[in-house]
Design a protein around this motif. Structure first.
Motif, PDB file in Angstrom:
ATOM      1  N   TYR A 164    -112.376  28.126   3.085  1.00  0.00           N
ATOM      2  CA  TYR A 164    -111.477  28.897   2.086  1.00  0.00           C
ATOM      3  C   TYR A 164    -110.313  28.093   1.443  1.00  0.00           C
ATOM      4  CZ  TYR A 164    -113.968  32.540   4.667  1.00  0.00           C
ATOM      5  OH  TYR A 164    -114.817  33.298   5.400  1.00  0.00           O
ATOM      6  N   ILE A 211    -105.990  32.263   9.475  1.00  0.00           N
ATOM      7  CA  ILE A 211    -107.340  32.655   9.937  1.00  0.00           C
ATOM      8  C   ILE A 211    -107.722  32.146  11.316  1.00  0.00           C
ATOM      9  CG2 ILE A 211    -109.918  32.941   9.354  1.00  0.00           C
ATOM     10  CD1 ILE A 211    -109.001  32.704   6.154  1.00  0.00           C
ATOM     11  N   PHE A 220    -110.746  31.769  13.693  1.00  0.00           N
ATOM     12  CA  PHE A 220    -112.346  31.749  13.161  1.00  0.00           C
ATOM     13  C   PHE A 220    -113.109  32.093  14.696  1.00  0.00           C
ATOM     14  CE2 PHE A 220    -111.200  29.380   9.741  1.00  0.00           C
ATOM     15  CZ  PHE A 220    -111.862  29.672   8.615  1.00  0.00           C
ATOM     16  N   ASP A 252    -117.497  31.684   9.337  1.00  0.00           N
ATOM     17  CA  ASP A 252    -117.762  32.978   8.596  1.00  0.00           C
ATOM     18  C   ASP A 252    -116.893  33.757   9.343  1.00  0.00           C
ATOM     19  OD1 ASP A 252    -118.126  35.305   7.324  1.00  0.00           O
ATOM     20  OD2 ASP A 252    -120.361  35.401   7.951  1.00  0.00           O
ATOM     21  N   LYS A 253    -115.599  34.061   8.678  1.00  0.00           N
ATOM     22  CA  LYS A 253    -114.542  34.933   9.711  1.00  0.00           C
ATOM     23  C   LYS A 253    -115.311  36.493   9.681  1.00  0.00           C
ATOM     24  CE  LYS A 253    -111.883  36.279   5.138  1.00  0.00           C
ATOM     25  NZ  LYS A 253    -110.863  36.040   4.917  1.00  0.00           N
ATOM     26  N   GLU A 254    -116.202  36.643   9.130  1.00  0.00           N
ATOM     27  CA  GLU A 254    -116.661  38.409   9.079  1.00  0.00           C
ATOM     28  C   GLU A 254    -118.093  38.429  10.307  1.00  0.00           C
ATOM     29  OE1 GLU A 254    -115.041  40.731   7.645  1.00  0.00           O
ATOM     30  OE2 GLU A 254    -113.707  39.253   6.871  1.00  0.00           O
ATOM     31  N   ALA A 255    -118.255  37.183  10.750  1.00  0.00           N
ATOM     32  CA  ALA A 255    -119.358  36.934  11.572  1.00  0.00           C
ATOM     33  C   ALA A 255    -119.217  37.838  12.929  1.00  0.00           C
ATOM     34  CB  ALA A 255    -119.983  35.671  11.935  1.00  0.00           C
ATOM     35  N   THR A 256    -120.217  38.484  13.457  1.00  0.00           N
ATOM     36  CA  THR A 256    -120.024  39.290  14.860  1.00  0.00           C
ATOM     37  C   THR A 256    -121.005  38.674  15.777  1.00  0.00           C
ATOM     38  OG1 THR A 256    -121.640  40.735  14.025  1.00  0.00           O
ATOM     39  CG2 THR A 256    -119.333  41.364  13.478  1.00  0.00           C
TER      40      THR A 256
END
Length: 59
Positions: A13, A31, A33, A45-49
């Motif tokens: 980012y 952020i 990570f 990817d900060k949205e990865a699960t």
């Protein structure tokens, strides 16, 4: 050519260096990570699960 040990992990980012630790963090972006403990992989990817390499759920 850089050796692998000289490569840096950078934030996708802001492109600043990420501090790799138990909770990898980009200080300028603030952020944290996700980190896969099974693969020892920082997931940028900060949205990865789930880990993109092994599929392990990220905590």
């Amino acid at each position: 050519m850089k050796e692998k040990s000289e490569e840096k992990c950078v934030c996708p980012y802001c492109e600043e260096e990420i501090i790799i630790s138990f909770n990898p963090v980009c200080q300028p972006c603030n952020i944290v990570f996700p980190y896969c403990h099974k693969c020892e992989l920082t997931v940028l990817d900060k949205e990865a699960t789930h880990c993109p390499k092994c599929g392990e759920p990220l905590s």
